[in-house]
Design an enzyme around this catalytic site. Sequence first.
Site, PDB file in Angstrom:
ATOM      1  N   MET A 173     -26.486  14.900 -20.554  1.00  0.00           N
ATOM      2  CA  MET A 173     -25.714  15.951 -21.202  1.00  0.00           C
ATOM      3  C   MET A 173     -24.884  15.403 -22.365  1.00  0.00           C
ATOM      4  SD  MET A 173     -25.270  19.089 -21.401  1.00  0.00           S
ATOM      5  CE  MET A 173     -25.420  20.215 -20.029  1.00  0.00           C
ATOM      6  N   GLN A 190       0.814  -1.228   0.000  1.00  0.00           N
ATOM      7  CA  GLN A 190       0.000   0.000   0.000  1.00  0.00           C
ATOM      8  C   GLN A 190       0.843   1.272   0.000  1.00  0.00           C
ATOM      9  OE1 GLN A 190      -3.151  -0.447   2.990  1.00  0.00           O
ATOM     10  NE2 GLN A 190      -4.375  -1.442   1.415  1.00  0.00           N
TER      11      GLN A 190
HETATM   12  C1  LIG Z   1     -16.625  11.459 -13.491  1.00  0.00           C
HETATM   13  C2  LIG Z   1     -17.180  11.941 -14.793  1.00  0.00           C
HETATM   14  N1  LIG Z   1     -17.248  11.100 -15.842  1.00  0.00           N
HETATM   15  C3  LIG Z   1     -17.765  11.542 -17.016  1.00  0.00           C
HETATM   16  C4  LIG Z   1     -18.202  12.825 -17.164  1.00  0.00           C
HETATM   17  C5  LIG Z   1     -18.747  13.317 -18.496  1.00  0.00           C
HETATM   18  N2  LIG Z   1     -20.150  13.719 -18.355  1.00  0.00           N
HETATM   19  C6  LIG Z   1     -20.549  14.996 -18.199  1.00  0.00           C
HETATM   20  S1  LIG Z   1     -22.193  15.167 -18.030  1.00  0.00           S
HETATM   21  C7  LIG Z   1     -22.432  13.524 -18.194  1.00  0.00           C
HETATM   22  C8  LIG Z   1     -23.809  12.926 -18.156  1.00  0.00           C
HETATM   23  C9  LIG Z   1     -24.438  13.035 -16.831  1.00  0.00           C
HETATM   24  O1  LIG Z   1     -25.589  12.214 -16.817  1.00  0.00           O
HETATM   25  P1  LIG Z   1     -26.553  12.213 -15.576  1.00  0.00           P
HETATM   26  O2  LIG Z   1     -25.780  12.088 -14.319  1.00  0.00           O
HETATM   27  O3  LIG Z   1     -27.608  11.200 -15.790  1.00  0.00           O
HETATM   28  O4  LIG Z   1     -27.153  13.684 -15.594  1.00  0.00           O
HETATM   29  P2  LIG Z   1     -28.012  14.428 -16.730  1.00  0.00           P
HETATM   30  O5  LIG Z   1     -27.053  15.049 -17.700  1.00  0.00           O
HETATM   31  O6  LIG Z   1     -28.878  13.400 -17.378  1.00  0.00           O
HETATM   32  O7  LIG Z   1     -28.790  15.462 -15.988  1.00  0.00           O
HETATM   33  C10 LIG Z   1     -21.224  12.851 -18.381  1.00  0.00           C
HETATM   34  C11 LIG Z   1     -21.073  11.398 -18.590  1.00  0.00           C
HETATM   35  C12 LIG Z   1     -18.065  13.671 -16.034  1.00  0.00           C
HETATM   36  N3  LIG Z   1     -18.423  14.956 -16.073  1.00  0.00           N
HETATM   37  N4  LIG Z   1     -17.588  13.195 -14.859  1.00  0.00           N
END
Ligand SMILES: Cc1ncc(C[n+]2csc(CCOP(=O)(O)OP(=O)(O)O)c2C)c(N)n1
Length: 576
Positions: free
Chosen positions: A479, A117
């Site tokens: 998004m 670790q």
């Molecule tokens: C840790 C992480 N992984 C990937 C992303 C890329 N990302 C930005 S918004 C999003 C979608 C988010 O989806 P959700 O939580 O369902 O929220 P919504 O947009 O549907 O409101 C992703 C994958 C990120 N911001 N953070």
Amino acid sequence: MTDSGQRRTGAQILWECVVREGVRDVFGYPGGAILPAYDAMLEFPIRHVRVRHEQGATHMADGYARASGRVGVAVATSGPGATNMVTGIATAMMDSSPIVCITGQVGSRLIGTDAFQETDITGVTLPITKHNYLVTRPEDVAPAVREAFHVARSGRPGPVLVDITKDAQQGSCAFDYDAAAPARARRPVPRPCADEIAAALALINAAERPVILAGNGVIQSGTSSALRALAERAQVPVAATLLGLGGFPASHPLSLGMMGMHGEAWVNTAIQESDLLIALGMRFDDRVTGNIRTYATGARKIHVEIDPAEVNKNVKVDLALVGDLRDVLDDLLPGIAPPPPGRRAWLARIRDLKGDSAVLDIQNLPDNGHLYAAHVIHDLWRATGGRALVVTDVGQHQMWEAQYYHHDSPRSLITSGGLGTMGFALPAAIGAKLARPDAEVWAIAGDGGFQMTMAELATIAQEQLDIKIGIINNGYLGMVRQWQEFFYERRYAATPLLSPDFVALAGAYGVPGVTVSRRSEVSRAVEAARAHRGAMLVDFRVEQEDTVYPMVPAGAALHDMIRRPSPIAETGADPD
Ligand SMILES: Cc1ncc(C[n+]2csc(CCOP(=O)(O)OP(=O)(O)O)c2C)c(N)n1
């Protein structure tokens, strides 16, 4: 507390310093290399919240800091415990949040041997901390910890990590708290000279079409009322960055709301048409400026910023005032003259732009029975009287929150802006609730982000925290799906999302929940959650393919936005 000169272990010295910094709540997860510190913690007046994942501990410390302005503390063991903190540390770094992370390290004689670790966590976190320390002797614990708190909260705040070897925790030395002051000289905060203040006043007093850009720095420096005085005296409209929301009351007639990629059309248009930008505690992030070459080309620019490294980094400015926003506003305010006549026409122009955009607003369209996230946020804002402390995750719901929950006070919105960290909301809400036990705290997350840290539901249940959780459940990584819709011909690669039954999941932790799928049910569910003493989850089943408007495509000019189409009420067939 110790008598001066008494012998203490490094672990005892650590907690004595933490307690003397005024900290009573820490978030962490134990393990072998930090065990001496955990053992010693029992002797001190500290509430330790044992999390389910060390990332959660860092977000909790961060949420605690953002809600209160005080330093948040997270603790982890060496190796995987420490590396699990990396995302939370980077999140705090990007948003200038003052946290101190304390990690255990393998014995000093094992360092560099690939011991069990062992991770070089100071090496790993070098680019994402303001500063970090590797402590290998008990004598060095107090100076490092005391300096860490000072560095975290001074100047532009940020995360600091203190990595303490197991032998430094176990070993002992004579200890006198007062003698163990930080060794390093404190760096004085600069203050602009009289000529610079006069130059800024000349620009502000003469401008016909000025806009104030208010950032996180307004909230960090506690200068909301000074900002208000400036805006009112000079009659200058105020736009906010995502992290600046709440720094200026949304209900104020001079408030423009959020600028940038998902800012309302009138805000971005006003910025593009302005002749002077007065940027306060913000850093011209690309989500705020769009294409820099086409950004507010007709405007002179004044940048007030505490961190000189941010000046002229992204946008070249005409005048930089490097210093604490509080000092600079104090210096500027007495010299603000009555606004020139052109200012009135400018405000009228903005009113026209606002009226134009509002016609398309979803809130003004007839209720077709479908549940849109914008409805949920708007109704939550109404039901809570705008007084809740909302902690969001990252995605579409975050932008709808920024657009439809109108924040009137600082520290009422906590969100990951710079890093955009999914999984932030639930743990950060825990930190916020501990920092402000009397606040009504709502964690608003997407179905994707919630699943990244939902194990912290167990922490909420175990600590019996009264946190309301709203999941904006659209069955997609919304998004990203929106980007695919606009820029990848609706090829929804990897964005449809299967979720568990969130209400049943919460129930497994003893947290009650309800599902809402019609607009008429929103207010009742919110009221039920508010009336319930303790945590409650609401699963809002919203339209699956809804879109955040307006949108400035990445790299486009700020005025080239994709506007809200008028037939939004026609998405989907009539409800059954
Ligand atoms: C840790 C992480 N992984 C990937 C992303 C890329 N990302 C930005 S918004 C999003 C979608 C988010 O989806 P959700 O939580 O369902 O929220 P919504 O947009 O549907 O409101 C992703 C994958 C990120 N911001 N953070």
